[in-house]
Scaffold this active site. Structure first.
Site, PDB file in Angstrom:
ATOM      1  N   GLU A   1      -3.104 -10.482   5.422  1.00 33.62           N
ATOM      2  CA  GLU A   1      -3.669  -9.171   5.088  1.00 33.62           C
ATOM      3  C   GLU A   1      -4.819  -8.843   6.035  1.00 33.62           C
ATOM      4  OE1 GLU A   1      -3.615  -6.412   4.026  1.00 33.62           O
ATOM      5  OE2 GLU A   1      -3.274  -6.179   1.890  1.00 33.62           O
ATOM      6  N   ASP A   2      -5.081  -7.562   6.188  1.00 33.21           N
ATOM      7  CA  ASP A   2      -6.249  -7.155   6.966  1.00 33.21           C
ATOM      8  C   ASP A   2      -7.515  -7.278   6.109  1.00 33.21           C
ATOM      9  OD1 ASP A   2      -5.408  -5.101   5.303  1.00 33.21           O
ATOM     10  OD2 ASP A   2      -5.671  -3.501   6.758  1.00 33.21           O
TER      11      ASP A   2
ATOM     12  N   LYS B   1     -13.797  -7.757   1.097  1.00 27.51           N
ATOM     13  CA  LYS B   1     -14.837  -6.834   0.619  1.00 27.51           C
ATOM     14  C   LYS B   1     -15.090  -7.167  -0.854  1.00 27.51           C
ATOM     15  CE  LYS B   1     -14.387  -2.409   2.276  1.00 27.51           C
ATOM     16  NZ  LYS B   1     -13.926  -0.998   2.128  1.00 27.51           N
TER      17      LYS B   1
ATOM     18  N   ASP C   1      -9.774  -5.553  -0.855  1.00 22.62           N
ATOM     19  CA  ASP C   1     -10.833  -4.634  -1.284  1.00 22.62           C
ATOM     20  C   ASP C   1     -10.943  -4.714  -2.814  1.00 22.62           C
ATOM     21  OD1 ASP C   1     -12.627  -2.482  -1.229  1.00 22.62           O
ATOM     22  OD2 ASP C   1     -11.081  -0.970  -0.994  1.00 22.62           O
TER      23      ASP C   1
ATOM     24  N   ASP D   1      -7.126   1.571   9.317  1.00 19.06           N
ATOM     25  CA  ASP D   1      -7.091   3.001   9.666  1.00 19.06           C
ATOM     26  C   ASP D   1      -7.911   3.862   8.724  1.00 19.06           C
ATOM     27  OD1 ASP D   1      -5.332   2.794   7.339  1.00 19.06           O
ATOM     28  OD2 ASP D   1      -4.780   4.859   7.819  1.00 19.06           O
TER      29      ASP D   1
ATOM     30  N   GLY E   1      -1.762  -2.273   7.900  1.00 17.55           N
ATOM     31  CA  GLY E   1      -3.072  -2.747   8.349  1.00 17.55           C
ATOM     32  C   GLY E   1      -3.128  -4.093   9.043  1.00 17.55           C
TER      33      GLY E   1
ATOM     34  N   ARG F   1      -6.591   2.582  14.313  1.00 22.96           N
ATOM     35  CA  ARG F   1      -6.004   1.226  14.247  1.00 22.96           C
ATOM     36  C   ARG F   1      -6.102   0.518  15.596  1.00 22.96           C
ATOM     37  NH1 ARG F   1      -3.148   0.799   9.346  1.00 22.96           N
ATOM     38  NH2 ARG F   1      -2.100   2.693   8.651  1.00 22.96           N
TER      39      ARG F   1
HETATM   40  P1  IMP Z   1      -7.078  -3.071  -2.330  1.00 22.77           P
HETATM   41  O1  IMP Z   1      -5.795  -2.905  -3.074  1.00 22.77           O
HETATM   42  O2  IMP Z   1      -8.135  -2.147  -2.845  1.00 22.77           O
HETATM   43  O3  IMP Z   1      -7.564  -4.491  -2.267  1.00 22.77           O
HETATM   44  O4  IMP Z   1      -6.859  -2.563  -0.859  1.00 22.77           O
HETATM   45  C1  IMP Z   1      -5.928  -3.084  -0.071  1.00 22.77           C
HETATM   46  C2  IMP Z   1      -5.611  -2.247   1.140  1.00 22.77           C
HETATM   47  O5  IMP Z   1      -6.391  -1.048   1.261  1.00 22.77           O
HETATM   48  C3  IMP Z   1      -5.910  -3.034   2.368  1.00 22.77           C
HETATM   49  O6  IMP Z   1      -4.846  -3.861   2.687  1.00 22.77           O
HETATM   50  C4  IMP Z   1      -6.155  -1.960   3.401  1.00 22.77           C
HETATM   51  O7  IMP Z   1      -4.938  -1.605   3.992  1.00 22.77           O
HETATM   52  C5  IMP Z   1      -6.749  -0.827   2.600  1.00 22.77           C
HETATM   53  N1  IMP Z   1      -8.222  -0.832   2.725  1.00 22.77           N
HETATM   54  C6  IMP Z   1      -9.127  -1.338   1.877  1.00 22.77           C
HETATM   55  N2  IMP Z   1     -10.378  -1.178   2.326  1.00 22.77           N
HETATM   56  C7  IMP Z   1     -10.257  -0.576   3.526  1.00 22.77           C
HETATM   57  C8  IMP Z   1     -11.218  -0.156   4.532  1.00 22.77           C
HETATM   58  O8  IMP Z   1     -12.454  -0.316   4.450  1.00 22.77           O
HETATM   59  N3  IMP Z   1     -10.686   0.431   5.638  1.00 22.77           N
HETATM   60  C9  IMP Z   1      -9.347   0.621   5.806  1.00 22.77           C
HETATM   61  N4  IMP Z   1      -8.435   0.236   4.913  1.00 22.77           N
HETATM   62  C10 IMP Z   1      -8.877  -0.354   3.784  1.00 22.77           C
HETATM   63 MG    MG Z   2      -3.640  -4.036   4.255  1.00 23.16          MG
END
Ligand code: IMP
Ligand code: MG
Length: 188
Positions: A106-107, A138, A110, A166, A51, A172
């Site tokens: 990081e992108d 987020k 979440d 994505d 990402g 992407r």
């Molecule tokens: P986390 O572990 O839930 O914080 O998520 C981390 C990863 O999930 C990010 O680095 C993204 O690659 C992916 N991700 C989380 N939310 C989104 C979204 O809204 N769109 C696309 N990818 C997401």
């Molecule tokens: Mg990511």
């Protein structure tokens, strides 16, 4: 002009949340903050694949200090829009980060599970310092507390694509960040 079609709103996108110019401006600001904080240092920027590859490539081109880049591949999604909560390392760094000033790029953060896993993993390798730079935050979706040192935008708890993010490996290449239509998320 090349890329003109991509700049228009894609039919699967509900609305454009962050247009190209807003992202460009923010990336410049983040790079400037990092430059000030790392003036006499030579940080290594670690891009979390896949990402963050677009964000990293724009960020380093605005960053006016010597720095290196490395890549780490993590996955927690497996194609769905909800995190599985299980983080897997798909590809490790090429170089050691022992005694290095590390900035994770990081992108989006979440639930925070990916970043929490990565932080703990990287700290076992004894970096001199470790900071997190994420374009998007987020916050509402957080399951575990994660401190983001350099944050671009706070975003709503909707499924976002573009600028590296994505859905099932698509979108992407959109130059903006947009909210994916719910009907598209459901289709899969
Ligand atoms: P986390 O572990 O839930 O914080 O998520 C981390 C990863 O999930 C990010 O680095 C993204 O690659 C992916 N991700 C989380 N939310 C989104 C979204 O809204 N769109 C696309 N990818 C997401
Ligand atoms: Mg990511």
């Amino acid at each position: 002009m090349f890329g003109k079609l991509l700049s228009k709103k894609h039919p699967d996108i509900d609305r454009i949340l962050l247009p190209e110019d807003k992202i460009r401006q923010k990336v410049r600001e983040l790079a400037e903050k990092i430059r000030k904080d790392y003036q006499d240092k030579q940080p290594v920027l670690i891009s979390v694949l896949k990402g963050s590859f677009v964000f990293l490539s724009d960020l380093v081109r605005c960053l006016e200090i010597p720095c290196s880049v490395d890549f780490i591949g993590l996955s927690s999604y497996g194609g769905a829009t909800d995190s599985t909560g299980v983080v897997r390392m798909i590809m490790d760094l090429k170089d050691t980060i022992n005694a290095r000033d590390v900035i994770v790029v990081e992108d989006i953060v979440d639930t925070g599970l990916t970043m929490d896993y990565l932080k703990r993993n990287l700290l076992t390798r004894n970096p001199k310092s470790l900071r997190i730079c994420s374009l998007l935050d987020k916050k509402e979706a957080r399951k575990i507390e994660v401190e983001i040192d350099y944050c671009g935008f706070s975003v709503p708890a909707e499924y976002l694509v573009g600028y590296g993010l994505d859905f099932n490996e698509l979108y992407r290449n959109l130059p903006y960040v947009g909210v994916l239509k719910k009907a598209v998320c459901r289709k899969k």
